[in-house]
Write a protein that holds these residues in place. Structure first.
Motif, short mmCIF file in Angstrom:
data_model
loop_
_atom_site.label_atom_id
_atom_site.label_comp_id
_atom_site.label_asym_id
_atom_site.label_seq_id
_atom_site.Cartn_x
_atom_site.Cartn_y
_atom_site.Cartn_z
N ARG A 19 -3.86 27.40 -58.24
CA ARG A 19 -2.42 27.36 -58.51
C ARG A 19 -1.83 25.97 -58.25
NH1 ARG A 19 -3.63 30.84 -61.18
NH2 ARG A 19 -3.65 33.02 -60.67
N ASP A 20 -2.37 25.28 -57.29
CA ASP A 20 -1.89 23.95 -56.93
C ASP A 20 -2.37 22.93 -57.98
OD1 ASP A 20 -0.73 22.04 -54.92
OD2 ASP A 20 -2.82 21.31 -54.95
N PRO A 21 -1.50 22.04 -58.45
CA PRO A 21 -1.89 21.06 -59.47
C PRO A 21 -3.10 20.20 -59.07
CG PRO A 21 0.49 21.07 -59.23
CD PRO A 21 -0.07 21.96 -58.14
N GLU A 22 -3.16 19.82 -57.80
CA GLU A 22 -4.30 19.01 -57.35
C GLU A 22 -5.59 19.82 -57.36
OE1 GLU A 22 -3.33 17.22 -53.60
OE2 GLU A 22 -1.75 15.98 -54.47
N MET A 23 -5.47 21.09 -57.01
CA MET A 23 -6.65 21.96 -57.04
C MET A 23 -7.11 22.21 -58.48
SD MET A 23 -8.69 23.24 -55.04
CE MET A 23 -10.00 24.38 -54.97
N ILE A 24 -6.16 22.36 -59.37
CA ILE A 24 -6.49 22.54 -60.79
C ILE A 24 -7.24 21.31 -61.30
CG2 ILE A 24 -5.49 22.68 -63.11
CD1 ILE A 24 -3.27 24.45 -61.86
N GLU A 25 -6.75 20.13 -60.93
CA GLU A 25 -7.41 18.89 -61.35
C GLU A 25 -8.82 18.81 -60.78
OE1 GLU A 25 -6.71 14.06 -61.31
OE2 GLU A 25 -5.16 15.36 -60.49
N ALA A 26 -8.98 19.16 -59.51
CA ALA A 26 -10.31 19.15 -58.88
C ALA A 26 -11.25 20.13 -59.59
CB ALA A 26 -10.20 19.49 -57.40
N CYS A 27 -10.73 21.28 -59.95
CA CYS A 27 -11.55 22.28 -60.66
C CYS A 27 -11.98 21.77 -62.04
CB CYS A 27 -10.79 23.59 -60.80
SG CYS A 27 -10.58 24.48 -59.24
N ILE A 28 -11.09 21.06 -62.69
CA ILE A 28 -11.43 20.49 -64.01
C ILE A 28 -12.60 19.52 -63.87
CG2 ILE A 28 -10.61 18.97 -65.85
CD1 ILE A 28 -7.84 20.36 -65.49
N TYR A 29 -12.56 18.67 -62.83
CA TYR A 29 -13.67 17.75 -62.60
C TYR A 29 -14.97 18.51 -62.31
CZ TYR A 29 -10.64 13.66 -62.61
OH TYR A 29 -9.77 12.66 -62.98
N GLU A 30 -14.86 19.58 -61.53
CA GLU A 30 -16.04 20.39 -61.22
C GLU A 30 -16.62 21.02 -62.49
OE1 GLU A 30 -17.84 20.91 -58.41
OE2 GLU A 30 -16.59 19.39 -57.45
N ILE A 31 -15.75 21.51 -63.35
CA ILE A 31 -16.20 22.12 -64.61
C ILE A 31 -16.90 21.07 -65.48
CG2 ILE A 31 -15.41 23.12 -66.80
CD1 ILE A 31 -13.23 24.60 -65.14
N LYS A 32 -16.27 19.90 -65.61
CA LYS A 32 -16.87 18.83 -66.42
C LYS A 32 -18.23 18.42 -65.86
CE LYS A 32 -13.83 18.16 -69.61
NZ LYS A 32 -14.15 18.44 -71.00
N SER A 33 -18.33 18.33 -64.55
CA SER A 33 -19.59 17.96 -63.91
C SER A 33 -20.66 19.01 -64.17
CB SER A 33 -19.37 17.78 -62.41
OG SER A 33 -20.59 17.58 -61.75
N ALA A 34 -20.30 20.27 -64.00
CA ALA A 34 -21.25 21.36 -64.23
C ALA A 34 -21.68 21.44 -65.69
CB ALA A 34 -20.64 22.69 -63.78
N GLU A 35 -20.74 21.20 -66.61
CA GLU A 35 -21.08 21.20 -68.04
C GLU A 35 -22.04 20.07 -68.37
OE1 GLU A 35 -17.08 23.14 -70.08
OE2 GLU A 35 -17.19 20.97 -69.84
N ALA A 36 -21.81 18.91 -67.78
CA ALA A 36 -22.68 17.76 -68.04
C ALA A 36 -24.10 18.03 -67.52
CB ALA A 36 -22.11 16.50 -67.39
#
Length: 98
Positions: free
Chosen positions: A60-77
């Motif tokens: 829910r927190d914007p910073e947490m959302i941003e961190a999750c996006i980086y985690e998703i991109k990393s896992a996808e890569a």
């Protein structure tokens, strides 16, 4: 002398074939072990990707959302890298089998 040459002509191809089959068997065994390890890594990467996406949907927190996006991109890569590696391994295995 002719008998020796005839024997060599008959024995050497058989010997060469046996040595070749042993070498191919050793390569196939190595590939099989590598495939098992790679499959486990792919499963782990897919699990990490699912977890990252789950965290993103709960964030829910914007910073947490941003961190999750980086985690998703990393896992996808990582997942994409492992799939490409599996493809190369399969191609290498097919070359050996032929």
């Amino acid at each position: 002398m002719d008998n020796v040459m005839k024997t060599e002509a008959r024995v050497f191809p058989q010997l060469r074939e046996k040595i070749s089959s042993l070498f191919i068997k050793k390569q196939e065994d190595a590939i099989s072990a590598e495939k098992k390890q790679l499959l486990a890594e792919i499963e782990d990467a897919l699990s990490d990707l699912r977890y990252a996406r789950s965290c993103f949907s709960d964030a829910r927190d914007p910073e947490m959302i941003e961190a999750c996006i980086y985690e998703i991109k990393s896992a996808e890569a990582r997942y994409s890298f492992l799939l490409r590696k599996a493809k190369r391994l399969t191609e290498r295995e097919n070359k050996i089998s032929v």
